[in-house]
Every structure is written in structure tokens, then in C-alpha cells.
Design a protein around this motif. Structure first.
Motif, short mmCIF file in Angstrom:
data_model
loop_
_atom_site.label_atom_id
_atom_site.label_comp_id
_atom_site.label_asym_id
_atom_site.label_seq_id
_atom_site.Cartn_x
_atom_site.Cartn_y
_atom_site.Cartn_z
N GLY A 23 0.81 -1.20 0.00
CA GLY A 23 0.00 0.00 0.00
C GLY A 23 0.85 1.26 0.00
O GLY A 23 2.08 1.19 -0.04
N ILE A 24 0.20 2.42 0.03
CA ILE A 24 0.91 3.70 0.02
C ILE A 24 0.21 4.69 0.95
O ILE A 24 -1.01 4.66 1.12
CB ILE A 24 0.99 4.32 -1.40
CG1 ILE A 24 -0.40 4.49 -2.00
CG2 ILE A 24 1.88 3.50 -2.30
CD1 ILE A 24 -0.39 5.21 -3.34
N ASN A 25 0.99 5.58 1.55
CA ASN A 25 0.43 6.69 2.31
C ASN A 25 -0.15 7.72 1.35
O ASN A 25 0.44 8.01 0.30
CB ASN A 25 1.51 7.35 3.17
CG ASN A 25 1.76 6.59 4.46
OD1 ASN A 25 0.82 6.15 5.11
ND2 ASN A 25 3.03 6.43 4.82
N THR A 26 -1.30 8.28 1.72
CA THR A 26 -2.02 9.20 0.83
C THR A 26 -2.49 10.42 1.61
O THR A 26 -3.04 10.29 2.72
CB THR A 26 -3.23 8.49 0.20
OG1 THR A 26 -2.79 7.31 -0.46
CG2 THR A 26 -3.92 9.40 -0.80
N LEU A 27 -2.27 11.61 1.04
CA LEU A 27 -2.72 12.86 1.64
C LEU A 27 -4.02 13.29 0.98
O LEU A 27 -4.10 13.39 -0.24
CB LEU A 27 -1.65 13.95 1.43
CG LEU A 27 -2.07 15.38 1.78
CD1 LEU A 27 -2.31 15.54 3.27
CD2 LEU A 27 -0.99 16.37 1.30
N PHE A 28 -5.04 13.53 1.81
CA PHE A 28 -6.34 13.94 1.30
C PHE A 28 -6.57 15.44 1.53
O PHE A 28 -5.85 16.08 2.32
CB PHE A 28 -7.45 13.12 1.97
CG PHE A 28 -7.43 11.67 1.58
CD1 PHE A 28 -8.11 11.21 0.46
CD2 PHE A 28 -6.67 10.75 2.32
CE1 PHE A 28 -8.08 9.87 0.10
CE2 PHE A 28 -6.64 9.42 1.96
CZ PHE A 28 -7.33 8.98 0.85
N ALA A 29 -7.58 15.97 0.85
CA ALA A 29 -7.82 17.41 0.84
C ALA A 29 -8.16 17.97 2.22
O ALA A 29 -7.93 19.16 2.48
CB ALA A 29 -8.93 17.75 -0.15
N ASP A 30 -8.71 17.16 3.10
CA ASP A 30 -9.02 17.66 4.44
C ASP A 30 -7.80 17.63 5.37
O ASP A 30 -7.91 17.94 6.55
CB ASP A 30 -10.18 16.88 5.06
CG ASP A 30 -9.84 15.41 5.29
OD1 ASP A 30 -8.73 14.98 4.89
OD2 ASP A 30 -10.69 14.69 5.85
N GLY A 31 -6.64 17.24 4.84
CA GLY A 31 -5.40 17.29 5.60
C GLY A 31 -5.01 15.99 6.27
O GLY A 31 -3.89 15.87 6.79
#
Length: 743
Positions: A706-714
Motif C-alpha cells: 500500500g501507500i500513504n495518501t494525503l487527502f484534501a481535508d489534511g
């Protein structure tokens, strides 16, 4: 003839020589041998073999038919079915028969580094083939001729009855084989390091394996110095010193007959005055305490114990990382801090530190029957109260993580607890078939596959019943192994024990099934196998006796001694782990531990990487506040405006390093070209949906799961790879390769 496959076959033969194992040819091996493995030959086992359990068992099992008839027929049949296999079978059959019957040796003398880009190995197989020498030499010569030109010279030489298959530069070996070396000191037999190692094991072994670790390290040093890899030139000395491998000089193992039994001895030269750190420190186990032995019942059919301080090893790994790369140690510490913040416990202080250095395991009929599912594991705790608290915290964390991942599943998966009338609190994982459990009592941690097993084990220690020290078979075997081992009493740091006469009736059926799996394939292919291999149990029982081993460490290094009725007899104990193999507890535990430490490192780096993404997210939010809600067009703009260091854009697993002291005008392009995070926030705004993706790790950099993911809400979330690849397809730029195994 397919020369490529024939060359592979020749390589297989040279490698297969490492499985042979005698000292008789040590006078024909150069003194610079880095690896030497030899075998006296089945026809030269001496008087010890004639009265041994091994001979009786092999005769009863019709082993000669298996070796002389079944295996050659099987190889011939395989060769008829597959041309490529036939070439390999030709090579193997040409050499395996003579090497089985006659004194044989494998030699590796390092590499000729005159051309460092094309190193030439010095390897050879020697066989004193007796009357079979002419036929063996002719067959090997024919195969070498068919192989044609090879990148590394391959040759055959015969002197009298000695046949040599040589890879690489063999002038010295050829001279030794011919017996025309003017000084015997040029041989391994007369080399002082080999003689010193041999003095710690059997003087006249049937089989022997020797590795000169010091010489191999020097060879690596030379190769690195002559090579063009600047990174290796910089990092290898640091890695060598930090790992402690240069504290290990030599390894030797020998096997010989001891009366009717089979004896194994091993020695690792690692002088205490040289300082044992890193890997070498694993050899420095202290003596086992009487308290641990008292926790093992007298009727144990299998038992083993050893020493390994996990907390100390943890700190040594951290220190070694710092010696190799200060940034790696910093990342390690930051990862551990992140884990502590996320899980609420310190892995070292709360979990590892309370554990003791003494470990044991056993199977005892009075505890949970005779099967391996009744095995009990024990740790003599350093701090029982702290261990109870730390393991309970870890258990709670596990339950929370399970609950988060189970979602709305209609099943319940939890680590539960139960309390006995005696007050013992048992923790167990409530799943079908088995229920792994643990409990702490009387200063010991008990682990088993069922709560009942743990309960019985704890009750036995509290009741102070007869222990394994009161078992006559164990006491006699230990005394026999300690006798003559060294002056004074041996401070045993590890042992293995298997009462084979008691375990054989239960394990025999499994052994039959495994052997039939092998021989039955031959029957199906038209190569009849002996029907009575192995022999019937009544024919084997008179030749079974308790098997065991001990280990200890002194100023010279690490020692192992083992006794068994015959090689492989530990299979009648349900598995070799409880027999002499248990003596290798430090290497085995290291093999188990290193993957765990690697997973811990992966987890720590995953947490650190998530922190990097959060900082990128905060930078995006601050940029949006200053630019009417718009996120930056690229990472370069983020670097220029938000004072983010270049290392924020480098994954902890990466070996990339930004230019030191470079001005912002250089750092921004460097980040654009080298960032381990893919930015997809261009054109998005602070009003984007909370689950819109702003950035993510490049796939495969932190494993393939898997991968770490940054979302728009921070927030940052670890997304499993199957879902992540769909997310990349929807949000990311094209051209980013998927990791291996992911389509």
C-alpha cells in the motif's frame, strides 16, 4: 547440445559440492581456502561406521538400493523426458556417484580481482576416486568440451586417482593435486587458523565444513577498494564495523562417530578481547538459570532453551544504524516516537525491556499431551509487573486495530482474557482451531496455542514438580556432552533435547508419508523405489536413543556439541528444532528476529513518511490561505513559498540526499526531479471534497502492500495497493509504474 544449459549444469555441480562433506583431502587444498567442505566417502567411513546405529538403520532401510539403483534410474528417466534436464543429469550422475563413495572436497579460494569488473573465482571439486578416476575424468572432460568457451575458465585435471573439476585460476590447486608442491605449509592442513579451529572440534572427522570469515571480509574490502561504486566505498566500512561481523573470525563444523552414535561439533571463533558487538554479541549468551530449567517438567519429550536479550539487541540495531548513517538513526528514533504517539506505548521500554534473556520451550505429556500443538514457550522475565502492563497495552492496541479494520463484518475477532479460580489471568486470541494464549506467573511468561496449555504450564511451576533436571536420560546426555568440553564445568547457555524412543511411535507415520511422497514419484515415473524405505518401526526402535545438544561461550568464542543416534534421527522427534538443531538458538532466533525488526523499521518509516505528507498538506493549506483558496500548482512553488525543507519530500527508505547548503533556486528544481511524493493538487482548492487526493507516495517505495495518501481535508491514510492503484488512475499523472505483483 545446448551449451547454456550445460554451463548451468556445471555450475550446479560446483555448488552441489558444498553439500558433500573430509579432512583426508585437506593436504590437497591451498592454505588460502575461504570455504572448505569435505567428506570421507561412503566407502571410507572406518571402523566407527561398522558398529554404528547409522549402518544398522541404513541396512534395514535398503539404503544401498535407494542410492545405487533408484536415484540413477530416476535421473535417467528425467533426462529422457527433458533434454535440458538430461544435460544437468549427465553432469550430476557423472560426479555424484564417485563423490558419494570416495573422499571428496569443495574449495573456494576467493576471487582474482585483477579486473574488478570481471572477477574470476577460484573454485574446485576434488575427488580421490580410486579405480573410478579414469572414467570420472573422461566423463567430466567430455562435458567440459561440450560446454565450449565459458566466461570463466573450466578445466579437468587428473593425477593418479585424484580428479579435479576446476573453475577459474587453478595453478596452485593443480600443483597441490599433483603432489609437487615443495612446501607442505602451503596446504590448508598446515595453516594455523584452520588448525586452531580444528582444535575446538573433532580431530578426525568424517565430515567437515570450514569458513574463513576474516578472509571473506578482506576480499570484500579489496573488491570495494578497487571498485568504482563510491557509495559502497563509503558505506561498506561503516556497515562492516557497525554490524560487528568483523568480530567473527572463523566457523567450523565437524561430524564423526562416537561409539554407536553420531556426534556433531561446531565452533565460531570470536575472541572476547576483540569486542563482541552487533552480530558477534549474539554469541555472548550467559548461562541458563536453574529457575528456567525448573519450569520444564521431567516428562518432557522435547525441550530446548537459549539466551537472547531482545532489548539489548534493539539498542544495538539503533546504534549500528547511527554508525552507518546518523540520518538513519534519527529516522529510526522519529519512527519509534510516531509509533509511541499513535499506539500509546514505547516498543523498547514497555514491551522488550521487561522481557528476560532466557527463553525455553517444551512438549510434556502431563501438560498438554505429546503433540507439537501442546508446546509451551517460556521467558524468564526481567520485570514481571512491567511485562504484564506492556503486553496488556499491546493487546489493547491490537484489539483497537482489529476493530477498525473489521468494520461492519458479522464476526468478532478479539484478544480476550479469563481468570482462573487460582487468580491466574490468561489472555487468548479467540479464533477457531487454536487460541494462542499467554499468562505471567512466578516470574515467567508462558505462551501456548491454547489457554489450557498455559494454565497447566503455570500450575506445574507453582507446584514445584520434578523438573527436566530430574530426568535421568536428560542428565546423562548433558553429562556426556559436557565431559571433556573444556576445563572445569561448562556454563551452558543453550540446550536441545529429544527423547526419540518416546516420540518415534507418534512421528513415524509422518515420516512414512514424507518419504513415500519422494519415492512414490519415482515409482510413477518407472523408477522403482525400495518398498521398505525407511525400515519398519520395530527395526528402527533398537537404534533410537535420546538426542541432544549444548552450547556455551568462552573467551575464544561460541561452542556447540550434539549427540544423536544417527544423522537425521531428530525427525523422529517430530522436528529437528528440538534436537541438536536447537543448539543453534542464537542464529535461529536472529533469523526470526531480523524479519520482525525489518517490519518494525518498515512501520517506523511508514509513520515518518505519513508525517512528511502531513507537512506537505499543512504547506498546501497555508498556500491556499494566501492565494484565494487555490492549492499550489506544483511542489516547487510549495518549496519556494512555505519554507519546507527538501528532506520533507524524501521518503525515509530512500537514499536520496538534497544538495547541502544549496540556495532555494536550486532546491526547488531538485525537489521537482527527486520527490518521492506525487503531487496531484494542481487546480484543486480548499473547497475540494474531503476525500480528494492531494499527494501520495510513489508506489513500491515502502513495500508493495500500500501507500500513504494525503487527502484534501489534511488527513493522511495508508491505502491498500489494490485501492491505491485505482486512486492513482483517477487522480495521478500517467506513466507511474505499478509495483511488482500489482497489475
Amino acid at each position: 547440445m545446448n551449451c547454456v544449459h550445460l554451463r548451468w549444469a556445471m555450475a550446479v555441480v560446483l555448488t552441489a559440492g558444498t553439500w558433500a562433506a573430509g579432512q583426508p583431502l585437506a593436504e590437497r587444498i591451498p592454505a588460502d581456502a575461504m570455504v572448505y567442505v569435505a567428506w570421507a566417502g561412503a566407502d571410507s567411513l572406518g571402523a566407527g561406521y561398522e558398529k554404528s546405529h547409522l549402518k544398522a538403520v541404513l541396512d534395514a532401510s535398503d539404503f544401498k538400493t535407494l542410492v545405487n539403483d533408484f536415484l540413477p534410474r530416476l535421473m535417467e528417466r528425467i533426462g529422457r523426458e527433458d533434454r535440458n534436464a538430461r544435460e544437468a543429469m549427465d553432469v550430476l550422475s557423472a560426479i555424484s556417484g564417485p563423490m558419494w563413495k570416495h573422499p571428496s572436497a569443495f574449495y573456494f579460494g576467493g576471487l582474482d580481482l585483477t579486473d574488478v569488473n570481471n572477477p574470476i573465482p577460484r573454485m574446485a571439486i576434488l575427488c580421490d576416486a580410486g579405480a573410478e578416476a579414469p572414467a570420472l575424468s573422461a566423463k567430466l572432460g567430455e562435458l567440459v568440451a561440450k560446454a565450449g568457451h565459458t566466461p570463466v575458465p573450466l578445466s579437468v585435471r587428473t593425477v593418479g586417482t585424484r580428479v579435479m573439476l576446476v573453475l577459474g585460476d587453478a595453478e596452485r590447486l593443480n600443483a597441490l593435486g599433483a603432489g609437487d608442491v615443495p612446501q607442505a605449509a602451503a596446504t590448508l592442513l598446515k595453516a594455523a587458523p584452520f588448525a586452531q579451529a580444528l582444535g575446538q572440534v573433532h580431530a578426525e572427522p568424517v565430515a567437515i565444513a570450514y569458513i574463513d570469515v576474516e578472509a571473506i571480509i578482506k576480499l570484500i574490502d579489496e573488491a570495494v577498494q578497487k571498485g568504482e561504486d563510491r557509495k559502497a566505498l563509503r558505506e561498506w566500512p561503516l556497515l562492516r564495523d557497525a554490524s560487528g561481523i568483523n568480530g567473527i573470525q572463523r566457523f567450523i563444523w565437524t561430524g564423526a562417530f562416537d561409539g554407536a552414535d553420531w556426534s556433531s561439533r561446531a565452533f565460531i571463533a570470536a575472541p572476547a578481547n576483540g569486542g563482541r558487538v552487533g552480530l558477534a554479541s549474539l554469541l555472548d549468551g550467559g548461562p541458563l538459570s536453574a529457575e528456567l530449567l525448573k519450569a520444564i517438567p521431567a516428562d518432557a519429550t522435547m525441550a530446548g532453551a537459549g539466551t537472547l536479550d531482545l532489548a539489548s539487541l534493539f539498542q544495538q540495531v539503533r546504534t549500528a544504524l547511527g554508525k552507518v548513517d546518523p540520518n538513519a538513526q534519527q529516522q529510526f528514533d522519529e519512527g519509534m516516537d510516531q509509533i509511541k504517539q499513535r499506539l500509546g506505548l514505547d516498543l523498547h521500554d514497555d514491551v522488550l525491556a521487561p522481557l528476560g534473556a532466557e527463553w525455553g520451550c517444551y512438549v510434556a505429556p502431563q501438560i498438554a499431551g505429546s503433540g507439537l500443538t501442546g508446546m509451551v514457550g517460556i521467558n524468564r522475565l526481567r520485570d514481571p509487573a512491567a511485562a504484564e502492563k506492556g503486553l496488556s497495552q499491546l493487546e489493547q492496541v491490537a484489539n483497537n486495530l482489529i476493530a477498525q479494520n473489521m468494520g461492519n463484518e458479522k464476526v468478532t475477532l478479539l484478544v480476550k482474557t479469563t481468570r482462573e479460580p487460582s487468580g491466574l489471568k490468561i489472555h487468548y486470541l479467540a479464533i477457531p482451531l487454536i487460541a494462542p494464549a499467554w499468562a505471567i506467573k512466578d516470574g515467567n511468561l508462558y505462551v501456548g496455542l491454547y489457554p489450557q496449555t498455559v494454565s497447566a504450564a503455570a500450575a506445574f511451576t507453582s507446584g514445584k514438580g520434578a523438573s527436566i533436571q530430574d530426568n535421568p536420560a536428560f542428565a546423562a546426555l548433558r553429562k556426556r556432552l559436557e565431559t571433556g568440553a573444556q576445563k572445569g564445568k561448562v556454563a551452558v547457555s543453550g540446550f536441545g533435547f529429544a527423547d526419540l524412543p518416546r516420540t518415534a511411535p507418534e512421528s513415524y507415520q509422518t515420516l512414512l508419508a514424507l518419504s513415500r511422497l519422494m519415492t512414490g514419484v519415482g515409482d510413477l515415473m518407472g523408477a522403482p523405489a525400495p518398498a521398505l524405505f525407511p525400515a519398519p518401526l520395530p527395526a528402527l526402535m533398537p537404534h533410537l536413543a535420546p538426542a541432544g545438544s549444548i552450547t556455551w561461550t568462552d573467551d575464544d568464542g561460541w561452542h556447540m556439541r550434539a549427540i544423536s543416534p544417527f544423522p537425521g534421527s531428530e525427525l523422529f522427534g517430530g522436528g529437528a528444532a528440538m534436537g541438536p538443531g536447537m543448539a543453534m538458538q542464537a542464529p535461529v532466533m536472529l533469523g526470526i528476529l531480523l524479519p520482525s525488526l525489518n517490519r518494525a523499521r518498515t512501520t517506523a518509516n511508514r509513520v515518518k513518511s505519513a508525517s512528511n505528507l502531513r507537512q506537505i498538506g499543512m504547506g498546501c493549506a497555508l498556500y491556499a490561505n494566501e492565494h484565494r483558496g487555490k492549492y499550489p500548482p506544483d511542489l516547487a512553488e510549495l518549496v519556494k513559498t512555505q519554507d519546507l525543507g527538501a528532506m520533507v519530500f524524501v521518503h525515509p527508505d530512500s537514499d536520496k540526499r538534497p544538495p547541502v547548503g544549496a540556495p532555494m533556486a536550486e532546491l526547488a528544481p531538485w525537489v521537482m526531479a527527486n520527490s518521492d511524493y506525487v503531487y496531484v493538487g494542481a487546480g484543486k482548492t480548499s473547497s475540494s471534497a474531503p476525500d480528494d487526493v492531494l499527494a501520495y507516495e510513489r508506489p513500491g517505495i515502502n513495500g508493495n502492500d500500500g501507500i500513504n495518501t494525503l487527502f484534501a481535508d489534511g488527513h493522511v491514510e495508508f491505502v491498500r495497493m489494490d485501492a491505491a492503484m485505482g486512486m492513482i488512475e483517477r487522480n495521478g499523472p500517467v506513466g507511474i509504474p505499478a509495483p511488482r505483483g500489482v497489475k
